[in-house]
Design a protein around this motif. Structure first.
Motif, PDB file in Angstrom:
ATOM      1  N   ARG A   1      -1.832  11.661   4.172  1.00 26.86           N
ATOM      2  CA  ARG A   1      -2.439  11.158   5.417  1.00 26.86           C
ATOM      3  C   ARG A   1      -2.513   9.634   5.400  1.00 26.86           C
ATOM      4  O   ARG A   1      -2.290   8.983   6.434  1.00 26.86           O
ATOM      5  N   GLU A   2      -2.846   9.073   4.243  1.00 27.22           N
ATOM      6  CA  GLU A   2      -2.896   7.617   4.135  1.00 27.22           C
ATOM      7  C   GLU A   2      -1.503   7.001   4.287  1.00 27.22           C
ATOM      8  O   GLU A   2      -1.334   5.954   4.922  1.00 27.22           O
TER       9      GLU A   2
ATOM     10  N   LEU B   1       0.587   4.037  -2.909  1.00 26.91           N
ATOM     11  CA  LEU B   1       0.272   5.426  -2.553  1.00 26.91           C
ATOM     12  C   LEU B   1       1.383   6.375  -2.984  1.00 26.91           C
ATOM     13  O   LEU B   1       1.118   7.442  -3.543  1.00 26.91           O
TER      14      LEU B   1
ATOM     15  N   GLU C   1       0.825  -1.200   0.000  1.00 17.98           N
ATOM     16  CA  GLU C   1       0.000   0.000   0.000  1.00 17.98           C
ATOM     17  C   GLU C   1       0.862   1.254   0.000  1.00 17.98           C
ATOM     18  O   GLU C   1       0.558   2.242  -0.674  1.00 17.98           O
TER      19      GLU C   1
ATOM     20  N   ARG D   1      -0.698   6.899   7.839  1.00 16.86           N
ATOM     21  CA  ARG D   1      -1.477   5.871   8.536  1.00 16.86           C
ATOM     22  C   ARG D   1      -0.885   4.479   8.301  1.00 16.86           C
ATOM     23  O   ARG D   1      -0.675   3.723   9.258  1.00 16.86           O
ATOM     24  N   VAL D   2      -0.604   4.144   7.041  1.00 17.72           N
ATOM     25  CA  VAL D   2      -0.149   2.778   6.747  1.00 17.72           C
ATOM     26  C   VAL D   2       1.257   2.516   7.272  1.00 17.72           C
ATOM     27  O   VAL D   2       1.638   1.361   7.478  1.00 17.72           O
TER      28      VAL D   2
ATOM     29  N   ASP E   1      -4.598  14.105   1.107  1.00 22.49           N
ATOM     30  CA  ASP E   1      -5.278  12.841   1.444  1.00 22.49           C
ATOM     31  C   ASP E   1      -4.315  11.661   1.316  1.00 22.49           C
ATOM     32  O   ASP E   1      -4.300  10.760   2.173  1.00 22.49           O
ATOM     33  N   ILE E   2      -3.518  11.661   0.255  1.00 20.33           N
ATOM     34  CA  ILE E   2      -2.563  10.564   0.057  1.00 20.33           C
ATOM     35  C   ILE E   2      -1.504  10.578   1.161  1.00 20.33           C
ATOM     36  O   ILE E   2      -1.122   9.527   1.694  1.00 20.33           O
TER      37      ILE E   2
END
Length: 238
Positions: free
Chosen positions: A189-190, A132, A128, A193-194, A186-187
């Protein structure tokens, strides 16, 4: 607790917009990054609201900012971009931030790809991360090329020959750029998170750790980049 922070000409409270605090006191950007408070794409909201969204006490946040003010007095050059011409600001964005992306994204890509290929089987989240990052890389390079070739020249041309039609066109272009900034945010932030806030596992090798460090640096540079555009440059054409 006093809900206002002030020092010299710098003054803000829980009602102050997050982006305005950063404009008045640039060091606050580092604090907001640490607290995961978005000061670029999401900066047009009161500090109290932004703090509440992150489960933070507004009074405690203002106390922290007050301490930073005491330790890092605002220097005149810190706020120079507020007064700089659009041409100077555009040159700075291109020569610092666009150049950074052109030089660093290929190097980060090498690290991301290597870590995914070597450790992806044991760490599924790396797939992921890989996806991303490469989506973000493509979007950022397309975005910056478009700014340099089209949008920035149109901004500067408007300032030399302002017309209602060119302003209407420019505002539409800026809405698109801001939406692209939101998408990049947004990317990012992802990615955070991952990667568990860019915390490598204990067994991580040097390349693994370097990859996380470079991704986190990319996040910080992108926040500064977007802040200069959304909160200073673009507002001149609203």
């Amino acid at each position: 607790m006093n809900n206002t922070v002030t020092e010299g000409s710098v003054h803000f409270s829980g009602e102050a917009m997050v982006r305005d605090i950063v404009l008045q006191f640039p060091k606050a950007a580092d604090y907001f990054k640490a607290q995961r408070i978005d000061f670029c794409c999401g900066g047009a909201k009161p500090l109290a609201e932004a703090a509440t969204e992150k489960g933070l006490d507004t009074g405690a946040v203002l106390q922290d900012l007050n301490k930073l003010l005491a330790e890092h007095p605002v220097l005149e050059e810190d706020t120079a971009w507020n007064e700089a011409s659009s041409e100077e600001l555009v040159d700075f964005i291109i020569n610092k931030h666009h150049r950074y992306l052109r030089e660093e994204l290929p190097l980060i890509a090498q690290n991301v790809t290597k870590v995914f290929r070597v450790h992806g089987e044991d760490s599924p989240h790396l797939a992921e991360m890989y996806r991303l990052f490469h989506t973000l890389r493509e979007e950022l390079l397309e975005h910056t090329a478009k700014e340099e070739e089209s949008e920035f020249p149109k901004m500067l041309a408007y300032e030399k020959n302002p017309t209602e039609d060119s302003l209407t066109e420019l505002r539409g272009l800026l809405r698109t750029l801001e939406a692209e900034h939101d998408g990049a945010g947004d990317i990012l932030r992802e990615l955070r998170r991952v990667t568990n806030d860019y915390t490598p596992p204990e067994h991580a090798c040097t390349t693994y750790r370097l990859t996380y460090a470079r991704l986190e640096e990319l996040e910080g540079m992108t926040f500064e980049h977007v802040h200069l555009e959304n909160n200073i440059l673009f507002l001149r054409y609203q």
